[in-house]
Enzyme design. Structure first.
Site, PDB file in Angstrom:
ATOM      1  N   TYR A   1       0.840  -1.201   0.000  1.00 21.66           N
ATOM      2  CA  TYR A   1       0.000   0.000   0.000  1.00 21.66           C
ATOM      3  C   TYR A   1       0.874   1.249   0.000  1.00 21.66           C
ATOM      4  CZ  TYR A   1      -3.912   3.065   1.218  1.00 21.66           C
ATOM      5  OH  TYR A   1      -4.862   4.052   1.207  1.00 21.66           O
ATOM      6  N   ASP A   2       1.913   1.230   0.813  1.00 23.79           N
ATOM      7  CA  ASP A   2       2.815   2.377   0.897  1.00 23.79           C
ATOM      8  C   ASP A   2       3.471   2.645  -0.449  1.00 23.79           C
ATOM      9  OD1 ASP A   2       4.033   4.292   2.897  1.00 23.79           O
ATOM     10  OD2 ASP A   2       5.877   3.380   2.114  1.00 23.79           O
TER      11      ASP A   2
ATOM     12  N   GLU B   1       1.065   4.462  -2.603  1.00 28.31           N
ATOM     13  CA  GLU B   1       0.969   5.871  -2.210  1.00 28.31           C
ATOM     14  C   GLU B   1       2.141   6.685  -2.760  1.00 28.31           C
ATOM     15  OE1 GLU B   1      -1.246   6.521   1.976  1.00 28.31           O
ATOM     16  OE2 GLU B   1       0.707   5.543   2.137  1.00 28.31           O
TER      17      GLU B   1
ATOM     18  N   SER C   1     -16.557  10.545   2.043  1.00 29.19           N
ATOM     19  CA  SER C   1     -17.500   9.764   1.242  1.00 29.19           C
ATOM     20  C   SER C   1     -17.717  10.363  -0.139  1.00 29.19           C
ATOM     21  CB  SER C   1     -18.837   9.628   1.972  1.00 29.19           C
ATOM     22  OG  SER C   1     -19.439  10.899   2.149  1.00 29.19           O
ATOM     23  N   SER C   2     -16.693  11.090  -0.645  1.00 29.30           N
ATOM     24  CA  SER C   2     -16.543  11.176  -2.091  1.00 29.30           C
ATOM     25  C   SER C   2     -17.317  12.265  -2.815  1.00 29.30           C
ATOM     26  CB  SER C   2     -16.871   9.813  -2.727  1.00 29.30           C
ATOM     27  OG  SER C   2     -16.207   8.785  -2.064  1.00 29.30           O
TER      28      SER C   2
ATOM     29  N   PHE D   1     -16.982  12.025  -6.645  1.00 28.85           N
ATOM     30  CA  PHE D   1     -16.020  10.962  -6.876  1.00 28.85           C
ATOM     31  C   PHE D   1     -16.732   9.613  -6.832  1.00 28.85           C
ATOM     32  CE2 PHE D   1     -12.794  13.979  -5.098  1.00 28.85           C
ATOM     33  CZ  PHE D   1     -11.872  13.913  -6.130  1.00 28.85           C
TER      34      PHE D   1
ATOM     35  N   GLU E   1     -15.071   5.613  -6.631  1.00 29.84           N
ATOM     36  CA  GLU E   1     -13.858   4.802  -6.612  1.00 29.84           C
ATOM     37  C   GLU E   1     -14.238   3.340  -6.799  1.00 29.84           C
ATOM     38  OE1 GLU E   1     -14.356   6.147  -2.945  1.00 29.84           O
ATOM     39  OE2 GLU E   1     -14.623   7.892  -4.215  1.00 29.84           O
TER      40      GLU E   1
END
Length: 311
Positions: free
Chosen positions: A63-64, A67, A82-83, A196, A198
């Site tokens: 994950y890092d 990023e 919440s986008s 957004f 996702e």
């Protein structure tokens, strides 16, 4: 001042999103920001690492790496939103530091909205590229989030590992991981929010070409969900921009695909001729500058043009 800012100011709303730091962007709602606004951008990336005997640590590292890939948002405390990006928000590459590629883009297809209007669907790459140019990359950092800052983000992700040997996949295993982000621009940004969406998932065959074909058509499902969400709020959108990232794991690797829409304020030294005493003027400058003009005034070479940026 942009027309929308004049209208919003009459309602007591400002979109000023400046902070007094040198170099660093800061998270929206962090104390010390100037103004009640924020800037958002589009980031989708995927990272891998060789698997160890600790799946938790493997997930953290992969994950890092996602990023830190391309638009650099490493070392942040990510909080989930919440986008939606509403009346207080600017979209980087669209509302400010506008990327000329936005104006040259041709729709990939159209989605019918609840009111009968046609929603043009575009490739999100110009907006993804804009965040790369502003934040910089891990080895060419510009105005990236301050280390340890609290950054509110629209975000989702997926993790999967590829086994060492060639055998049927078990739950949690895959050959690849992918992520997607869409920003849909409200037709009436004074009274409605841009949105957004996702998405993320795994890919369970070793054929990367098939994954690319799947992602191309995945836009259709995402566009349909955008239209449905617009109907729920009686909101119509002027355009939608959808971007993807993916990675195919090697045998014995774990992969992580993330989608991130950060909400941040800009450091005053990211504004050519900016001043902490006049944050409203700073925002006007950034609204009026195109992305290439900003790069030239800041003395920056285009990262996207000079590096092989792949999502």
């Amino acid at each position: 001042m942009a027309k929308i800012d004049k209208i919003l100011n009459q309602e007591g709303i400002d979109r000023i999103a400046i902070n007094p730091y040198q170099k660093y962007s800061r998270g929206y709602m962090e104390p010390g920001n100037l103004g009640g606004g924020y800037v958002t951008g589009l980031k989708v990336d995927a990272g891998t690492r060789e698997k160890t005997d600790d799946s938790m640590l493997d997930g953290i590292v992969s994950y890092d790496r996602a990023e830190c890939k391309n638009a650099y948002i490493g070392q942040i405390n990510m909080m989930t939103a919440s986008s939606f990006t509403g009346v207080q928000g600017h979209i980087l590459g669209y509302d400010l530091l506008r990327n000329p590629a936005v104006d040259k883009a041709q729709p990939l297809f159209y989605e019918t909205q609840w009111d009968g209007s046609k929603l043009p669907i575009y490739d999100g790459k110009p907006l993804q590229d804009s965040l790369v140019e502003f934040f910089g990359t891990a080895d060419n950092r510009r105005h990236y989030p301050a280390p340890g800052s609290f950054i509110v983000c629209a975000n989702k992700g997926v993790t999967a590992e590829r086994p060492l040997d060639d055998r049927p996949l078990n739950p949690g295993e895959a050959y690849g991981v992918w992520s997607a982000i869409a920003i849909s621009i409200a037709k009436d940004p004074v009274h409605n929010s841009s949105m957004f969406i996702e998405d993320a998932g795994t890919w369970n065959t070793p054929n990367e070409d098939d994954l690319n074909e799947f992602l191309y058509h995945r836009r259709e499902a995402i566009a349909h969900s955008i239209a449905q969400c617009g109907q729920d709020a009686s909101t119509s959108f002027a355009s939608s921009w959808i971007g993807f990232a993916h990675v195919m794991m090697k045998p014995g690797e774990i992969g992580n695909a993330i989608t991130v829409g950060p909400y941040f304020s800009m450091p005053v030294d990211a504004v050519p001729g900016g001043s902490i005493l006049t944050p409203d003027v700073d925002m006007n400058i950034m609204e009026d500058l195109s992305l290439p003009e900003w790069l030239e005034k800041m003395g920056y070479q285009s990262i996207v043009e000079n590096q092989d940026i792949q999502y």
